[in-house]
Write a protein that holds these residues in place. Structure first.
Motif, PDB file in Angstrom:
ATOM      1  N   ASN A 112       0.824  -1.214   0.000  1.00  0.00           N
ATOM      2  CA  ASN A 112       0.000   0.000   0.000  1.00  0.00           C
ATOM      3  C   ASN A 112       0.859   1.265   0.000  1.00  0.00           C
ATOM      4  O   ASN A 112       0.508   2.250  -0.654  1.00  0.00           O
ATOM      5  CB  ASN A 112      -0.977  -0.007   1.169  1.00  0.00           C
ATOM      6  N   ALA A 113       1.968   1.229   0.714  1.00  0.00           N
ATOM      7  CA  ALA A 113       2.872   2.389   0.698  1.00  0.00           C
ATOM      8  C   ALA A 113       3.430   2.604  -0.709  1.00  0.00           C
ATOM      9  O   ALA A 113       3.476   3.742  -1.212  1.00  0.00           O
ATOM     10  CB  ALA A 113       4.006   2.192   1.709  1.00  0.00           C
ATOM     11  N   ALA A 114       3.830   1.516  -1.357  1.00  0.00           N
ATOM     12  CA  ALA A 114       4.347   1.619  -2.727  1.00  0.00           C
ATOM     13  C   ALA A 114       3.240   2.061  -3.678  1.00  0.00           C
ATOM     14  O   ALA A 114       3.453   2.948  -4.515  1.00  0.00           O
ATOM     15  CB  ALA A 114       4.927   0.272  -3.173  1.00  0.00           C
ATOM     16  N   ARG A 115       2.068   1.481  -3.540  1.00  0.00           N
ATOM     17  CA  ARG A 115       0.935   1.835  -4.399  1.00  0.00           C
ATOM     18  C   ARG A 115       0.625   3.319  -4.309  1.00  0.00           C
ATOM     19  O   ARG A 115       0.439   3.997  -5.306  1.00  0.00           O
ATOM     20  CB  ARG A 115      -0.293   1.007  -4.009  1.00  0.00           C
ATOM     21  N   ASN A 116       0.554   3.833  -3.083  1.00  0.00           N
ATOM     22  CA  ASN A 116       0.225   5.250  -2.903  1.00  0.00           C
ATOM     23  C   ASN A 116       1.321   6.161  -3.463  1.00  0.00           C
ATOM     24  O   ASN A 116       1.018   7.170  -4.106  1.00  0.00           O
ATOM     25  CB  ASN A 116      -0.028   5.558  -1.429  1.00  0.00           C
ATOM     26  N   ALA A 117       2.560   5.798  -3.224  1.00  0.00           N
ATOM     27  CA  ALA A 117       3.664   6.613  -3.739  1.00  0.00           C
ATOM     28  C   ALA A 117       3.680   6.615  -5.268  1.00  0.00           C
ATOM     29  O   ALA A 117       3.898   7.653  -5.890  1.00  0.00           O
ATOM     30  CB  ALA A 117       4.993   6.101  -3.186  1.00  0.00           C
ATOM     31  N   ILE A 118       3.418   5.461  -5.861  1.00  0.00           N
ATOM     32  CA  ILE A 118       3.396   5.363  -7.330  1.00  0.00           C
ATOM     33  C   ILE A 118       2.182   6.099  -7.889  1.00  0.00           C
ATOM     34  O   ILE A 118       2.306   6.929  -8.791  1.00  0.00           O
ATOM     35  CB  ILE A 118       3.394   3.887  -7.773  1.00  0.00           C
TER      36      ILE A 118
END
Length: 173
Positions: A112-118
Motif C-alpha cells: 500500500n505504501a508503494a501503491r500510494n507513492a506510485i
C-alpha cells in the motif's frame, strides 16, 4: 514477448510500478469479493424468501460505507469490514498462524505504501521505501504476490470456518 533484459533501468522501474499497482488492485478486489461472498451466504440463508428485504439489509448494513470500496486494502480497513460480519479477521488469523500473519501484514503495508507513492507520484516516498531496503522491482512484486496469495488462502479459510460456525447447516463453498 517483452524481454526484461532489453529494458533499461527506467523502463524496468516503470514496468515494476505497473505490476505493483495491479497487485494492489487485485488484492483489494479479492478482499471485497470475499466480503461480498460472505454477505451473500449469510443473507441468502436468512432472507431468501424476500429478495428485496435481503438486498436492502445486506446493502445498507454490510456494504454501505465499506472501507474496501473507498480506500486501500489495509489491515484496519479489512478488519473493520469483516467485523461487520462478526469476524475478527486478524485475531483469528493470528491465533492460528502468528508467524505468517506478521509477514502478511508487512507485505500489505509495504504494498500500500508503494501503491500510494506510485499512484500519487511521490518520489520522496518511493526513495524512502528503497532506502529502507525495499526494492520496487519485478522480483519484489512476485515475492509480495506470493505472500498475498498465502494471505488470501488464510482469509478464505477463516471466512469459511466463520460462516460454518454461524450457519452450521450451510456449506459456504
Amino acid at each position: 514477448m517483452l524481454e526484461a533484459e532489453a529494458l533499461d533501468e527506467r523502463e524496468a522501474d516503470e514496468l515494476a510500478h505497473v505490476v505493483l499497482l495491479r497487485l494492489a488492485a487485485e488484492f483489494q478486489g479479492f478482499c471485497r469479493d470475499l466480503h461480498n461472498e460472505c454477505i451473500d451466504v449469510i443473507f441468502g440463508e436468512f432472507a431468501a424468501p424476500n429478495r428485496r428485504l435481503e438486498l436492502l439489509v445486506s446493502n445498507q448494513n454490510m456494504r454501505y460505507g465499506r472501507r474496501l470500496d473507498t480506500g486501500n486494502a489495509t489491515k484496519d480497513g479489512i478488519g473493520s469490514d469483516f467485523l461487520r460480519l462478526g469476524l475478527r479477521m486478524w485475531v483469528v488469523l493470528e491465533s492460528a498462524l502468528r508467524d505468517q500473519v506478521q509477514e502478511w501484514l508487512l507485505t500489505v503495508h509495504l504494498l500500500n505504501a508503494a501503491r500510494n507513492a506510485i499512484a500519487h507520484n511521490v518520489d520522496a516516498k518511493l526513495d524512502q521505501l528503497r532506502q529502507d531496503g525495499h526494492s520496487l522491482s519485478l522480483s519484489t512484486a512476485l515475492r509480495w504476490r506470493s505472500s498475498l496469495d498465502a494471505l488470501a488462502v488464510g482469509m478464505d479459510t477463516v471466512c469459511n470456518a466463520h460462516l460454518r460456525f454461524l450457519l452450521p447447516e450451510v456449506t459456504p463453498w
